[in-house]
Structures are given as structure tokens and as C-alpha cells.
Write a protein that holds these residues in place. Structure first.
Motif, PDB file in Angstrom:
ATOM      1  N   LEU A 185      33.473  75.075  54.105  1.00 32.49           N
ATOM      2  CA  LEU A 185      33.223  76.347  53.428  1.00 32.49           C
ATOM      3  C   LEU A 185      33.019  77.487  54.422  1.00 32.49           C
ATOM      4  O   LEU A 185      33.613  78.566  54.289  1.00 32.49           O
ATOM      5  CB  LEU A 185      32.023  76.229  52.491  1.00 32.49           C
ATOM      6  CG  LEU A 185      32.219  75.366  51.247  1.00 32.49           C
ATOM      7  CD1 LEU A 185      30.908  75.236  50.482  1.00 32.49           C
ATOM      8  CD2 LEU A 185      33.304  75.942  50.353  1.00 32.49           C
ATOM      9  N   VAL A 186      32.192  77.255  55.423  1.00 31.50           N
ATOM     10  CA  VAL A 186      31.909  78.314  56.404  1.00 31.50           C
ATOM     11  C   VAL A 186      33.130  78.591  57.273  1.00 31.50           C
ATOM     12  O   VAL A 186      33.482  79.757  57.517  1.00 31.50           O
ATOM     13  CB  VAL A 186      30.678  77.945  57.263  1.00 31.50           C
ATOM     14  CG1 VAL A 186      30.477  78.949  58.383  1.00 31.50           C
ATOM     15  CG2 VAL A 186      29.431  77.868  56.397  1.00 31.50           C
TER      16      VAL A 186
ATOM     17  N   THR B  55      37.466  82.206  58.759  1.00 34.57           N
ATOM     18  CA  THR B  55      38.881  82.395  59.065  1.00 34.57           C
ATOM     19  C   THR B  55      39.483  83.477  58.179  1.00 34.57           C
ATOM     20  O   THR B  55      40.217  84.356  58.653  1.00 34.57           O
ATOM     21  CB  THR B  55      39.656  81.075  58.892  1.00 34.57           C
ATOM     22  OG1 THR B  55      39.102  80.099  59.785  1.00 34.57           O
ATOM     23  CG2 THR B  55      41.127  81.254  59.190  1.00 34.57           C
ATOM     24  N   ILE B  56      39.174  83.456  56.904  1.00 34.08           N
ATOM     25  CA  ILE B  56      39.698  84.467  55.978  1.00 34.08           C
ATOM     26  C   ILE B  56      39.148  85.853  56.324  1.00 34.08           C
ATOM     27  O   ILE B  56      39.892  86.843  56.373  1.00 34.08           O
ATOM     28  CB  ILE B  56      39.368  84.084  54.521  1.00 34.08           C
ATOM     29  CG1 ILE B  56      40.181  82.853  54.121  1.00 34.08           C
ATOM     30  CG2 ILE B  56      39.620  85.247  53.567  1.00 34.08           C
ATOM     31  CD1 ILE B  56      39.759  82.233  52.803  1.00 34.08           C
TER      32      ILE B  56
ATOM     33  N   THR C  20      40.170  91.202  58.493  1.00 35.17           N
ATOM     34  CA  THR C  20      39.724  92.277  59.386  1.00 35.17           C
ATOM     35  C   THR C  20      40.805  92.623  60.400  1.00 35.17           C
ATOM     36  O   THR C  20      41.111  93.804  60.621  1.00 35.17           O
ATOM     37  CB  THR C  20      38.423  91.868  60.109  1.00 35.17           C
ATOM     38  OG1 THR C  20      37.424  91.576  59.139  1.00 35.17           O
ATOM     39  CG2 THR C  20      37.932  92.971  61.024  1.00 35.17           C
ATOM     40  N   LEU C  21      41.399  91.603  61.005  1.00 41.69           N
ATOM     41  CA  LEU C  21      42.462  91.849  61.976  1.00 41.69           C
ATOM     42  C   LEU C  21      43.674  92.494  61.316  1.00 41.69           C
ATOM     43  O   LEU C  21      44.300  93.384  61.895  1.00 41.69           O
ATOM     44  CB  LEU C  21      42.872  90.540  62.652  1.00 41.69           C
ATOM     45  CG  LEU C  21      41.829  89.881  63.547  1.00 41.69           C
ATOM     46  CD1 LEU C  21      42.337  88.548  64.060  1.00 41.69           C
ATOM     47  CD2 LEU C  21      41.460  90.792  64.698  1.00 41.69           C
ATOM     48  N   SER C  22      43.995  92.056  60.121  1.00 43.82           N
ATOM     49  CA  SER C  22      45.146  92.616  59.411  1.00 43.82           C
ATOM     50  C   SER C  22      44.931  94.088  59.082  1.00 43.82           C
ATOM     51  O   SER C  22      45.806  94.918  59.328  1.00 43.82           O
ATOM     52  CB  SER C  22      45.389  91.823  58.125  1.00 43.82           C
ATOM     53  OG  SER C  22      46.373  92.433  57.351  1.00 43.82           O
TER      54      SER C  22
ATOM     55  N   TYR D  95      46.430  82.146  60.065  1.00 42.71           N
ATOM     56  CA  TYR D  95      45.905  81.184  59.092  1.00 42.71           C
ATOM     57  C   TYR D  95      46.362  79.762  59.411  1.00 42.71           C
ATOM     58  O   TYR D  95      45.567  78.823  59.381  1.00 42.71           O
ATOM     59  CB  TYR D  95      46.357  81.538  57.675  1.00 42.71           C
ATOM     60  CG  TYR D  95      45.537  82.596  56.986  1.00 42.71           C
ATOM     61  CD1 TYR D  95      44.160  82.518  56.932  1.00 42.71           C
ATOM     62  CD2 TYR D  95      46.146  83.666  56.358  1.00 42.71           C
ATOM     63  CE1 TYR D  95      43.402  83.470  56.285  1.00 42.71           C
ATOM     64  CE2 TYR D  95      45.398  84.636  55.708  1.00 42.71           C
ATOM     65  CZ  TYR D  95      44.034  84.533  55.674  1.00 42.71           C
ATOM     66  OH  TYR D  95      43.288  85.480  55.029  1.00 42.71           O
ATOM     67  N   LEU D  96      47.636  79.599  59.693  1.00 38.31           N
ATOM     68  CA  LEU D  96      48.161  78.255  59.948  1.00 38.31           C
ATOM     69  C   LEU D  96      47.491  77.608  61.154  1.00 38.31           C
ATOM     70  O   LEU D  96      47.072  76.443  61.097  1.00 38.31           O
ATOM     71  CB  LEU D  96      49.674  78.313  60.150  1.00 38.31           C
ATOM     72  CG  LEU D  96      50.503  78.618  58.902  1.00 38.31           C
ATOM     73  CD1 LEU D  96      51.965  78.809  59.271  1.00 38.31           C
ATOM     74  CD2 LEU D  96      50.349  77.513  57.882  1.00 38.31           C
TER      75      LEU D  96
END
Length: 135
Positions: A13-14, A19-20, A25-27, A57-58
Motif C-alpha cells: 500500500l505505501v 510511486t503514484i 508530481t514528476l509528470s 511506473y513499470l
């Protein structure tokens, strides 16, 4: 419920949440940088930004999944915190390294573009520039 399973669920979960959050934020903030790197081509900047996010993400979710398993069985609450701190610390380091690698590559592309712009002479080689009046 087994404490090892509790640690796995918390870790997933964390890690997925982090990661999301980092990818979004980077996007969001990287889009402006990409538009500058790509000389204002907004459509291309959006496409490259999306591709970078998918790759991010991958790689990161793949790492999170591979790093999930642990050889030790967690027997107490202290073990949960120790396992989580180690695993989440490594995930955070990987996220940071991925971010720095993206910024490094984009900065190299930006510098190359700036150097190419500087190599273009102000007038064509056979051109003529009128003398400027001196004050």
C-alpha cells in the motif's frame, strides 16, 4: 492474521502510493521542462511525458513486486517496523535514483539543443550585415 502478511500489505500500500504520488508530481512539473527541452512543441512534450510516466511506473512497480518477498518470518510488532523501514527505505532510494536519472537525461537533451542553437550563425555565411551606427 500472520504478521508477515500484515507487513506485506502495508509495504504494498505505501510503496504503490508513493510511486503514484512521485509519478504524478514528476509528470505535472516535468511537462514544463519537457516543453522547453522540445522547443515549445506541446504535443510532443505531452507524448514524451506520458511515455516517461509509463516507464517510471513499470520500473518502480516491478521493483516493488520483486522486492516484496522476504526469507524471514516476522514474529513480533518490532519485526514489522524493521522490515517495513528497510523495504520502504530501499523503495524510496530507487524512486530518487529514477528521478535523478530522468532529470539528468532531460538536462543532457536540453544542453544539446542549446549548443545546436548556438552553432547557427546570426547571418548566412555569404550574407552581409550592415554596420551599426556608433553612439
Amino acid at each position: 492474521m500472520d504478521r508477515t502478511v500484515v507487513a506485506y500489505v502495508i509495504y504494498l500500500l505505501v510503496s504503490i502510493g508513493l510511486t503514484i504520488w512521485v509519478a504524478r508530481t514528476l509528470s505535472r512539473n516535468g511537462r514544463i521542462f519537457l516543453a522547453d527541452v522540445l522547443h515549445g512543441n506541446e504535443k510532443l512534450a505531452d507524448a514524451v511525458n506520458h511515455l516517461l510516466v509509463v516507464g517510471f511506473y513499470l520500473v518502480n512497480l516491478g521493483f516493488v513486486a520483486l522486492y516484496l518477498s522476504d526469507d524471514e518470518t516476522i514474529t513480533d510488532t518490532r519485526g514489522i517496523f524493521e522490515a517495513l523501514s528497510t523495504k520502504l527505505g530501499v523503495v524510496l532510494l530507487v524512486l530518487g535514483v529514477m528521478h535523478l536519472a530522468n532529470v539528468y537525461v532531460l538536462n543532457r537533451i536540453r544542453r544539446r539543443g542549446a549548443m545546436e542553437r548556438e552553432q547557427v550563425p546570426p547571418v548566412p555565411p555569404q550574407g552581409w550585415a550592415a554596420p551599426q551606427a556608433q553612439a
